[in-house]
Motif scaffolding. Structure first.
Motif, PDB file in Angstrom:
ATOM      1  N   TYR A  39       0.017   7.888  -6.712  1.00 31.06           N
ATOM      2  CA  TYR A  39      -0.463   6.966  -7.744  1.00 31.06           C
ATOM      3  C   TYR A  39      -1.975   7.022  -7.936  1.00 31.06           C
ATOM      4  O   TYR A  39      -2.555   6.149  -8.565  1.00 31.06           O
ATOM      5  CB  TYR A  39      -0.055   5.536  -7.385  1.00 31.06           C
ATOM      6  N   SER A  40      -2.597   8.016  -7.337  1.00 29.17           N
ATOM      7  CA  SER A  40      -4.056   8.111  -7.352  1.00 29.17           C
ATOM      8  C   SER A  40      -4.621   8.033  -8.781  1.00 29.17           C
ATOM      9  O   SER A  40      -4.099   8.655  -9.706  1.00 29.17           O
ATOM     10  CB  SER A  40      -4.436   9.429  -6.696  1.00 29.17           C
ATOM     11  N   MET A  41      -5.699   7.239  -8.946  1.00 36.22           N
ATOM     12  CA  MET A  41      -6.324   7.081 -10.266  1.00 36.22           C
ATOM     13  C   MET A  41      -7.819   7.355 -10.118  1.00 36.22           C
ATOM     14  O   MET A  41      -8.314   7.474  -8.994  1.00 36.22           O
ATOM     15  CB  MET A  41      -6.147   5.636 -10.759  1.00 36.22           C
ATOM     16  N   CYS A  43      -5.756  -1.430  -1.809  1.00 28.36           N
ATOM     17  CA  CYS A  43      -5.307  -0.407  -2.756  1.00 28.36           C
ATOM     18  C   CYS A  43      -5.578  -0.943  -4.153  1.00 28.36           C
ATOM     19  O   CYS A  43      -5.257  -2.092  -4.452  1.00 28.36           O
ATOM     20  CB  CYS A  43      -3.818  -0.133  -2.569  1.00 28.36           C
ATOM     21  N   CYS A  77     -10.852   5.920  -1.588  1.00 29.05           N
ATOM     22  CA  CYS A  77      -9.659   5.664  -0.789  1.00 29.05           C
ATOM     23  C   CYS A  77      -9.309   6.909   0.029  1.00 29.05           C
ATOM     24  O   CYS A  77      -9.245   8.013  -0.496  1.00 29.05           O
ATOM     25  CB  CYS A  77      -8.498   5.310  -1.714  1.00 29.05           C
ATOM     26  N   CYS A 117      -9.849   5.206  -7.782  1.00 25.21           N
ATOM     27  CA  CYS A 117      -9.595   5.362  -6.335  1.00 25.21           C
ATOM     28  C   CYS A 117     -10.694   6.137  -5.630  1.00 25.21           C
ATOM     29  O   CYS A 117     -10.741   6.183  -4.402  1.00 25.21           O
ATOM     30  CB  CYS A 117      -8.251   6.027  -6.097  1.00 25.21           C
ATOM     31  N   PHE A 171      -6.573   7.724   1.320  1.00 20.51           N
ATOM     32  CA  PHE A 171      -5.206   8.222   1.100  1.00 20.51           C
ATOM     33  C   PHE A 171      -5.104   8.995  -0.225  1.00 20.51           C
ATOM     34  O   PHE A 171      -4.055   9.486  -0.600  1.00 20.51           O
ATOM     35  CB  PHE A 171      -4.241   7.029   1.117  1.00 20.51           C
ATOM     36  N   CYS A 172      -6.246   9.057  -0.922  1.00 15.95           N
ATOM     37  CA  CYS A 172      -6.330   9.627  -2.270  1.00 15.95           C
ATOM     38  C   CYS A 172      -5.589  10.967  -2.425  1.00 15.95           C
ATOM     39  O   CYS A 172      -4.842  11.168  -3.368  1.00 15.95           O
ATOM     40  CB  CYS A 172      -7.796   9.850  -2.582  1.00 15.95           C
ATOM     41  N   CYS A 204      -1.750  10.507  -2.240  1.00 18.69           N
ATOM     42  CA  CYS A 204      -1.134   9.401  -2.970  1.00 18.69           C
ATOM     43  C   CYS A 204      -0.636   9.834  -4.350  1.00 18.69           C
ATOM     44  O   CYS A 204      -1.396  10.399  -5.143  1.00 18.69           O
ATOM     45  CB  CYS A 204      -2.145   8.268  -3.103  1.00 18.69           C
ATOM     46  N   HIS A 251       0.850  -1.191   0.000  1.00 19.09           N
ATOM     47  CA  HIS A 251       0.000   0.000   0.000  1.00 19.09           C
ATOM     48  C   HIS A 251       0.893   1.251   0.000  1.00 19.09           C
ATOM     49  O   HIS A 251       1.857   1.320   0.765  1.00 19.09           O
ATOM     50  CB  HIS A 251      -0.901  -0.018   1.236  1.00 19.09           C
ATOM     51  N   PRO A 252       0.584   2.241  -0.834  1.00 17.91           N
ATOM     52  CA  PRO A 252       1.418   3.453  -0.866  1.00 17.91           C
ATOM     53  C   PRO A 252       1.573   4.111   0.503  1.00 17.91           C
ATOM     54  O   PRO A 252       2.615   4.704   0.785  1.00 17.91           O
ATOM     55  CB  PRO A 252       0.667   4.362  -1.844  1.00 17.91           C
TER      56      PRO A 252
HETATM   57 FE1  SF4 Z   1      -5.544   4.810  -2.589  1.00 15.66          FE
HETATM   58 FE2  SF4 Z   1      -5.532   4.668  -5.214  1.00 15.66          FE
HETATM   59 FE3  SF4 Z   1      -3.350   5.443  -3.920  1.00 15.66          FE
HETATM   60 FE4  SF4 Z   1      -4.130   2.905  -3.811  1.00 15.66          FE
HETATM   61  S1  SF4 Z   1      -3.438   4.009  -5.664  1.00 15.66           S
HETATM   62  S2  SF4 Z   1      -3.507   4.188  -2.105  1.00 15.66           S
HETATM   63  S3  SF4 Z   1      -6.367   3.115  -3.833  1.00 15.66           S
HETATM   64  S4  SF4 Z   1      -5.284   6.542  -3.980  1.00 15.66           S
END
Ligand code: SF4
Length: 332
Positions: free
Chosen positions: A302-304, A324, A294, A307, A296-297, A300, A257-258
């Protein structure tokens, strides 16, 4: 005898926030609640140490208070040795409280400075009406002090807290928890207020007591560097949710998990070159109060788009769970 000692399932605790305070808590839209603990589940076996790790405000201490039955959960269940203690009251609750004890973070405030060590450590025996004669209680206190290696125990038992060092005070707090023969000790950052030189001693002691007395620990910390020494399993909490859990070596050596990666990245290494190293993911405080998707959005890298949906804890490999959307791509 059941090997599983504690089973926490879908535990939830929300705190209502007054309208005037919502901005301070970064609540958006119609959100009226802080989701301090949100749908948390885990199990602990006898003699096992579960580390619950996360930043301050992630819900670790609220979770500890729920397990200790110091506050009531909104929903979910807590089973201790196969018995449901979630709503237990009266004698049943009092019995449960002898089986689970707490060691707090600050040994300077958790023990009464006006009492002698004998009175501090014997207080739980009096509260729970254990060992009626004074002699029996004193013998139990001496045994507990010897267990935490405060010797000569009879001499230490006559001292006041101000006559002891920080490490000795934390040993007194540990003896106070041990004196009622608990099955689980919830240790909330038990070494974070101590000098570095004393931390290892207390952790070694806790580990030795675990092996000797078959105690399980719930070890709450924000410090991953100490957790690996004592933990068997780890649950990483972020904004009230467990985002990753599994055997401690698996999670810390292969974080998926990030947020776990960011926590590990934040641990300073005793290496001067580390000062120059760019942190992969920076922890951003107060950016986690989104209501859907999410949590952590907002921090993060890597947010998509996906998410913004609620990720669930999914099994990556045996005993290693992660919530994640990115985990199948193994970002590391
Ligand atoms: Fe959250 Fe998406 Fe980041 Fe995973 S990639 S931690 S689901 S924001």
């Amino acid at each position: 005898m059941l090997n599983e000692i504690l089973n926490v399932s879908n535990l939830r605790k929300y705190f209502h926030v007054k309208k005037s305070l919502r901005d301070s808590f970064h609540l958006h839209g119609d959100a009226q609640y802080i989701k301090a603990v949100d749908d948390v589940s885990f199990k602990i076996n006898r003699g096992e140490v579960l580390v619950i790790a996360g930043e301050s405000g992630s819900g670790k201490s609220t979770l500890a208070r729920l397990i200790l039955r110091a506050i009531e959960p909104d929903s979910g269940s807590i089973f201790f040795e196969g018995h449901d203690i979630t709503r237990k009251r009266g004698k049943g609750l009092k019995n449960f409280r002898t089986k689970i004890q707490m060691v707090q973070q600050d040994p300077y405030t958790s023990i009464d400075p006006r009492w002698r060590v004998m009175d501090i450590v014997s207080e739980p025996l009096a509260i729970h009406h254990l060992y009626f004669s004074r002699k029996e209680r004193e013998d139990e206190v001496i045994k507990a002090l010897e267990n935490v290696r405060l010797e000569p125990a009879s001499e230490i038992s006559n001292k006041f807290p101000h006559m002891l060092s920080g490490g000795q005070r934390q040993r007194v707090a540990l003896a106070r928890a041990l004196v009622v023969n608990p099955k689980i000790i919830v240790a909330d950052e038990p070494v974070s207020m101590l000098d570095i030189s004393v931390r290892a001693e207390i952790l070694q002691l806790m580990k030795a007591l675990k092996d000797k007395l078959q105690i399980s620990y719930i070890y709450i910390t924000h410090d991953l560097s100490t957790s690996r020494y004592i933990g068997d399993n780890i649950a990483i909490m972020y904004a009230g949710k467990i985002v990753e859990t599994g055997p401690i070596n698996q999670v810390l050596l292969n974080p998926l998990h990030p947020y776990t990666q960011a926590l590990i990245d934040a641990v300073s290494e005793p290496d001067p070159n580390d000062l120059q190293r760019e942190k992969t993911i920076r922890l951003k405080h107060g950016a986690s109060k989104t209501d859907v998707g999410c949590r952590f959005c907002q921090s993060c890298l890597y947010s998509m788009e996906i998410c913004s949906e609620d990720p669930i804890l999914e099994q990556k490999e045996t005993n290693h769970l992660v919530s994640c959307f990115l985990y199948p791509k193994l970002i590391r």
